[in-house]
Design a protein around this motif. Structure first.
Motif, PDB file in Angstrom:
ATOM      1  N   ASP A 242      21.495  20.045  67.750  1.00 57.76           N
ATOM      2  CA  ASP A 242      20.415  19.105  68.052  1.00 57.76           C
ATOM      3  C   ASP A 242      19.626  19.660  69.236  1.00 57.76           C
ATOM      4  O   ASP A 242      20.126  19.696  70.363  1.00 57.76           O
ATOM      5  N   ASP A 243      18.408  20.121  68.989  1.00 56.02           N
ATOM      6  CA  ASP A 243      17.662  20.798  70.052  1.00 56.02           C
ATOM      7  C   ASP A 243      17.017  19.841  71.046  1.00 56.02           C
ATOM      8  O   ASP A 243      16.196  20.254  71.866  1.00 56.02           O
ATOM      9  N   SER A 244      17.395  18.566  71.009  1.00 57.30           N
ATOM     10  CA  SER A 244      16.962  17.652  72.064  1.00 57.30           C
ATOM     11  C   SER A 244      18.007  17.546  73.174  1.00 57.30           C
ATOM     12  O   SER A 244      17.831  16.783  74.125  1.00 57.30           O
ATOM     13  N   THR A 595      10.317  21.818  74.839  1.00 58.66           N
ATOM     14  CA  THR A 595       9.563  20.759  74.164  1.00 58.66           C
ATOM     15  C   THR A 595      10.467  19.714  73.515  1.00 58.66           C
ATOM     16  O   THR A 595      10.323  18.519  73.759  1.00 58.66           O
ATOM     17  N   THR A 596      11.394  20.158  72.678  1.00 59.03           N
ATOM     18  CA  THR A 596      12.181  19.174  71.921  1.00 59.03           C
ATOM     19  C   THR A 596      13.082  18.347  72.831  1.00 59.03           C
ATOM     20  O   THR A 596      13.436  17.218  72.498  1.00 59.03           O
ATOM     21  N   ASN A 597      13.465  18.906  73.995  1.00 59.75           N
ATOM     22  CA  ASN A 597      14.263  18.135  74.935  1.00 59.75           C
ATOM     23  C   ASN A 597      13.470  16.997  75.572  1.00 59.75           C
ATOM     24  O   ASN A 597      14.055  16.102  76.185  1.00 59.75           O
ATOM     25  N   GLU A 598      12.158  17.053  75.438  1.00 59.66           N
ATOM     26  CA  GLU A 598      11.301  16.145  76.192  1.00 59.66           C
ATOM     27  C   GLU A 598      10.826  14.934  75.386  1.00 59.66           C
ATOM     28  O   GLU A 598      10.120  14.086  75.926  1.00 59.66           O
ATOM     29  N   TYR A 599      11.187  14.832  74.125  1.00 57.76           N
ATOM     30  CA  TYR A 599      10.652  13.744  73.308  1.00 57.76           C
ATOM     31  C   TYR A 599      10.964  12.369  73.884  1.00 57.76           C
ATOM     32  O   TYR A 599      10.146  11.447  73.799  1.00 57.76           O
ATOM     33  N   GLY A 603       7.589  11.201  74.641  1.00 56.84           N
ATOM     34  CA  GLY A 603       7.303  10.725  73.301  1.00 56.84           C
ATOM     35  C   GLY A 603       7.109  11.901  72.362  1.00 56.84           C
ATOM     36  O   GLY A 603       6.821  13.015  72.796  1.00 56.84           O
ATOM     37  N   ASN A 604       7.281  11.662  71.079  1.00 52.09           N
ATOM     38  CA  ASN A 604       7.077  12.694  70.077  1.00 52.09           C
ATOM     39  C   ASN A 604       5.697  12.493  69.458  1.00 52.09           C
ATOM     40  O   ASN A 604       5.474  11.531  68.709  1.00 52.09           O
ATOM     41  N   PRO A 605       4.737  13.382  69.740  1.00 53.21           N
ATOM     42  CA  PRO A 605       3.370  13.176  69.262  1.00 53.21           C
ATOM     43  C   PRO A 605       3.216  13.335  67.755  1.00 53.21           C
ATOM     44  O   PRO A 605       2.117  13.111  67.231  1.00 53.21           O
ATOM     45  N   GLU A 606       4.306  13.702  67.055  1.00 53.66           N
ATOM     46  CA  GLU A 606       4.227  13.680  65.599  1.00 53.66           C
ATOM     47  C   GLU A 606       4.214  12.244  65.083  1.00 53.66           C
ATOM     48  O   GLU A 606       3.918  12.002  63.910  1.00 53.66           O
ATOM     49  N   GLN A 607       4.533  11.303  65.950  1.00 57.77           N
ATOM     50  CA  GLN A 607       4.406   9.872  65.641  1.00 57.77           C
ATOM     51  C   GLN A 607       3.119   9.362  66.278  1.00 57.77           C
ATOM     52  O   GLN A 607       2.899   9.538  67.479  1.00 57.77           O
ATOM     53  N   LYS A 608       2.299   8.698  65.485  1.00 57.58           N
ATOM     54  CA  LYS A 608       0.934   8.406  65.915  1.00 57.58           C
ATOM     55  C   LYS A 608       0.861   7.554  67.178  1.00 57.58           C
ATOM     56  O   LYS A 608      -0.005   7.769  68.027  1.00 57.58           O
ATOM     57  N   ARG A 609       1.764   6.590  67.353  1.00 57.87           N
ATOM     58  CA  ARG A 609       1.625   5.729  68.533  1.00 57.87           C
ATOM     59  C   ARG A 609       1.883   6.512  69.818  1.00 57.87           C
ATOM     60  O   ARG A 609       1.238   6.272  70.841  1.00 57.87           O
ATOM     61  N   TYR A 610       2.797   7.480  69.766  1.00 59.69           N
ATOM     62  CA  TYR A 610       3.019   8.322  70.942  1.00 59.69           C
ATOM     63  C   TYR A 610       1.873   9.319  71.116  1.00 59.69           C
ATOM     64  O   TYR A 610       1.435   9.593  72.244  1.00 59.69           O
ATOM     65  N   TYR A 611       1.402   9.860  70.014  1.00 57.01           N
ATOM     66  CA  TYR A 611       0.264  10.773  70.062  1.00 57.01           C
ATOM     67  C   TYR A 611      -0.925  10.103  70.754  1.00 57.01           C
ATOM     68  O   TYR A 611      -1.529  10.670  71.682  1.00 57.01           O
ATOM     69  N   ASP A 612      -1.258   8.908  70.319  1.00 59.69           N
ATOM     70  CA  ASP A 612      -2.409   8.206  70.881  1.00 59.69           C
ATOM     71  C   ASP A 612      -2.221   7.897  72.357  1.00 59.69           C
ATOM     72  O   ASP A 612      -3.149   8.026  73.165  1.00 59.69           O
ATOM     73  N   TYR A 613      -0.996   7.485  72.725  1.00 59.40           N
ATOM     74  CA  TYR A 613      -0.745   7.133  74.124  1.00 59.40           C
ATOM     75  C   TYR A 613      -0.812   8.374  75.019  1.00 59.40           C
ATOM     76  O   TYR A 613      -1.450   8.358  76.082  1.00 59.40           O
ATOM     77  N   MET A 614      -0.180   9.460  74.592  1.00 57.36           N
ATOM     78  CA  MET A 614      -0.209  10.697  75.369  1.00 57.36           C
ATOM     79  C   MET A 614      -1.617  11.252  75.467  1.00 57.36           C
ATOM     80  O   MET A 614      -2.028  11.761  76.518  1.00 57.36           O
TER      81      MET A 614
END
Length: 702
Positions: A242-244, A595-599, A603-614
């Motif tokens: 798990d790369d997180s 990167t993957t440790n930081e979700y 937030g994970n910007p592959e999910q739209k609500r996090y993308y929009d917020y970031m």
């Protein structure tokens, strides 16, 4: 520098519209679109500046041009920079040494020699009057290298062998080497591409280490190396898929077990095996989302610090020998919503607990008979923590104490008699603490949160709204920026400035909830807190509105970038070191280290609500046509945590859109990584340059 000349130089720098001002480089735009998995697109005309090999001639030429621009712009301030550097280095006792500590019959310490950049690591057998044995002389090892660092070193259980991890690039990809301490011979065994984390087994031939992924630099595998065998024959004992999760190895307090610990932002897992006969690892408790824990073993039981069962600020639990699974855990120290438990150290007959309450650290002693008492502090704002205590059978507890006016001090306290010994206070040449004052103030943020602020100034300061202010913060990852002594800040205080640390949300100064309120979809609180602290300090007369400097690095550089976009009028100058400013693009790219440790942090910007917020706060994406403060931006070409291209792109876009006249300078250290140049003096060169820039912009008499 004479005051009249100094003020003349400052006025020249302030007149940024002057015809003689050096023209900054103009970098080429190349069309590029960054796509999100759900279809969103963003234009990134400077994306081409990214070069993972660090060899692209056009990119390197641009960074070189920016460095030449800094040289030209800062040329009039060179005397001030030299003066600042001389002051800072002049406070350092050049032949200083650390406080020795005893382990397995040897006293270990490090020392510096006058005029040299790197420490010598050494030990003495039995007592400090015995002959010195040099373990590593980093001055010799660093010769001919632009960068050099030793990240970890470990002596075998029989005291005969030394393993260490070294980095000659600054990218935090380490090489393991070995030395026979009896003969002084460096062994032929070499292991590349590792994390700086090593543990010996009891056979004194087998070493556990953590292997990094060569691209992402994530910690991915634990392996064992047997001295005298090729690295290709090393045996894998664990792989984290798990790369997180980050990974580390260690030994328990009683030396009985070797441990592998993995942790993400919101989850932990620890496994252990006997150090005397390593084999299969037992999982202490399987990972579960939103359950974090760390553990140590002593006196036949496990002691576990965890946030399980809703213990937001953590509690202590125990488990029996051979435990596997949370069902065997028992409560020991209950959760307190007002007190964050940060760590603990186990001793015979007592336990030392590192706690945090009301944004201040403290150490609590808990005795076997149930008694409890606190280690005393003498100032309103300070930092206190556990020091090196390798011997659990000792009745002496070592701890550190510092404040914004008190240099770092190491004490040892006899937990039975109450006797306290001063072991060492950081020597600061020419510094008189009685000339300075520290205070703790509270600022009410726009949503009603009370934000603590630590202040320091030279006595005689008049709180009349005319002074210059240097405000620092970090505000991420739950990292607390405690009010510790910083001898470089004295150069600011002696020129009449006020220095402030804003303990904003995203850190953990006020407990775990303070961190939760400053990450993911609450990240805007971090920026609001910083701005609200500035406005309150100005309103209260601590500083003039047009004489405020702001500073932050790494994730604190993200803070600077966001604040520069959202409240540029509140700051005259900003310093952003290794700034994380291209949040969305970086977080969309799992090939970039960390990167993957930081979700779970951003937030994970592959999910739209996090993308929009970031996207709403990402500094690079929110640069717009407005007047920006003066900016000093620094980075390292080999930085593995915040890649150099983030600030490079940000500065280029700022230059395109800035409608103001204040200078923006961008310094790239071509031989350094995330922490800047190696060596104890080199970093002060860089700091003196940024200080000179700030003082000139704030019109501070030099």
């Amino acid at each position: 520098m004479k005051p009249t000349l100094c003020l003349l130089v400052a006025s020249l720098m302030m007149n940024t519209a002057a015809a003689a001002q050096p023209v900054p480089p103009d970098v080429e735009k190349r069309p590029h679109t960054v796509k999100a998995p759900f279809g969103a697109e963003r234009a990134d005309e400077y994306y081409w500046l990214r070069d993972d090999t660090r060899k692209d001639p056009a990119m390197l030429a641009y960074l070189a041009a920016e460095n030449r621009h800094v040289d030209a712009l800062m040329a009039p301030l060179k005397p001030l920079e030299e003066s600042l550097y001389g002051e800072i280095v002049g406070r350092i006792k050049q032949d200083d040494a650390s406080v020795p500590y005893r382990e397995r019959g040897y006293w270990y310490y490090s020392r510096y020699e006058a005029g040299k950049d790197y420490p010598v690591y050494a030990r003495r057998k039995g007592d400090m009057q015995a002959p010195e044995e040099v373990l590593l002389d980093l001055n010799t090892m660093a010769e001919g290298k632009g960068y050099f660092s030793v990240g970890d070193m470990e002596v075998s259980q029989d005291n005969r062998l030394l393993a260490w991890a070294e980095d000659a690039v600054g990218r935090r990809q380490y090489t393991l080497r070995f030395k026979d301490l009896e003969t002084g011979r460096v062994l032929d065994d070499v292991i590349e591409g590792v994390s700086p984390n090593v543990v010996w087994a009891d056979d004194n031939r087998t070493l556990f280490y953590v292997e990094n992924d060569p691209e992402t630099l994530l910690t991915v595998r634990v392996k064992t190396h047997v001295l005298g065998t090729p690295a290709s024959a090393d045996r894998q004992v664990y792989e984290e898929r798990d790369d997180s999760f980050y990974m580390g190895i260690g030994r328990t307090r009683d030396d009985r077990y070797i441990t592998i610990g993995v942790e993400s932002t919101v989850s932990s897992e620890l496994r252990y095996t006997p150090a005397a006969d390593p084999g299969a690892f037992t999982v202490l408790a399987a990972r579960a989302r939103d359950v974090e824990y760390d553990a140590d073993h002593y006196d036949g039981r496990w002691v576990i610090r965890t946030n399980a069962d809703g213990a937001t600020n953590f509690k202590l639990m125990t488990a029996p020998e051979g435990a596997s699974g949370r069902g065997q855990w028992q409560d020991w120290i209950a959760h307190d919503p007002q007190v964050l438990i940060e760590g603990f150290e186990l001793f015979d007959g007592h336990t030392a607990i590192a706690e945090r309450a009301e944004a201040l650290e403290r150490v609590r002693l808990l005795f076997a008979d149930g008694r409890s008492e606190f280690v005393k502090a003498d100032e309103p704002a300070y930092s206190m923590g556990l020091s090196t205590n390798p011997e659990p059978d000792s009745e002496w507890l070592r701890y550190t104490y510092t404040s914004l006016t008190t240099p770092a001090t190491t004490y040892e306290l006899n937990v039975n008699s109450g006797e306290r010994r001063l072991l060492k206070q950081q020597p600061v040449i020419g510094y008189d603490p009685s000339l300075y004052q520290t205070e703790r103030v509270w600022v009410t943020a726009r949503d009603g949160a009370r934000v603590p602020v630590s202040l320091v100034y030279r006595k005689g300061f008049k709180k009349d709204g005319s002074a210059a202010l240097y405000q620092y913060a970090y505000g991420s990852y739950g990292m607390s920026m405690d009010p510790g002594f910083n001898q470089t800040v004295v150069s600011l205080l002696d020129r009449g400035m006020v220095y402030a640390i804003a303990h904003i949300r995203g850190g953990e100064e006020m407990g775990r909830g303070w961190y939760e309120d400053g990450k993911l979809l609450n990240k805007q609180n971090t920026f609001n807190d910083f701005i609200d602290v500035t406005r309150a300090l100005v309103a209260q007369g601590w500083a003039a509105k047009d004489r405020v400097a702001a500073s932050g690095g790494s994730a604190g550089g993200l803070l600077m970038g966001a604040v520069a976009n959202q409240a540029p009028q509140d700051y005259r100058v900003m310093v952003a070191q290794v700034p994380f400013v291209d949040v969305v693009t970086t977080m969309l790219d799992a090939s970039i280290p960390l990167t993957t440790n930081e979700y779970d942090e951003w937030g994970n910007p592959e999910q739209k609500r996090y993308y929009d917020y970031m996207l709403a706060y990402s500094p690079y994406d929110n640069v717009r046509a407005q007047a920006y403060p003066a900016l000093f931006v620094g980075t390292g070409l080999w930085d593995s945590q915040v890649q150099y291209w983030e600030p490079a792109k940000w500065v280029a876009r700022l230059r395109d859109l800035n409608t103001g006249t204040y200078p923006i300078v961008f310094r790239t250290n071509m031989e350094a990584g995330h922490g800047g140049k190696s060596g104890r003096f080199q970093r002060y060169r860089e700091l003196a340059e940024s200080y000179a820039f700030v003082l000139s912009q704030l019109d501070v008499a030099h």
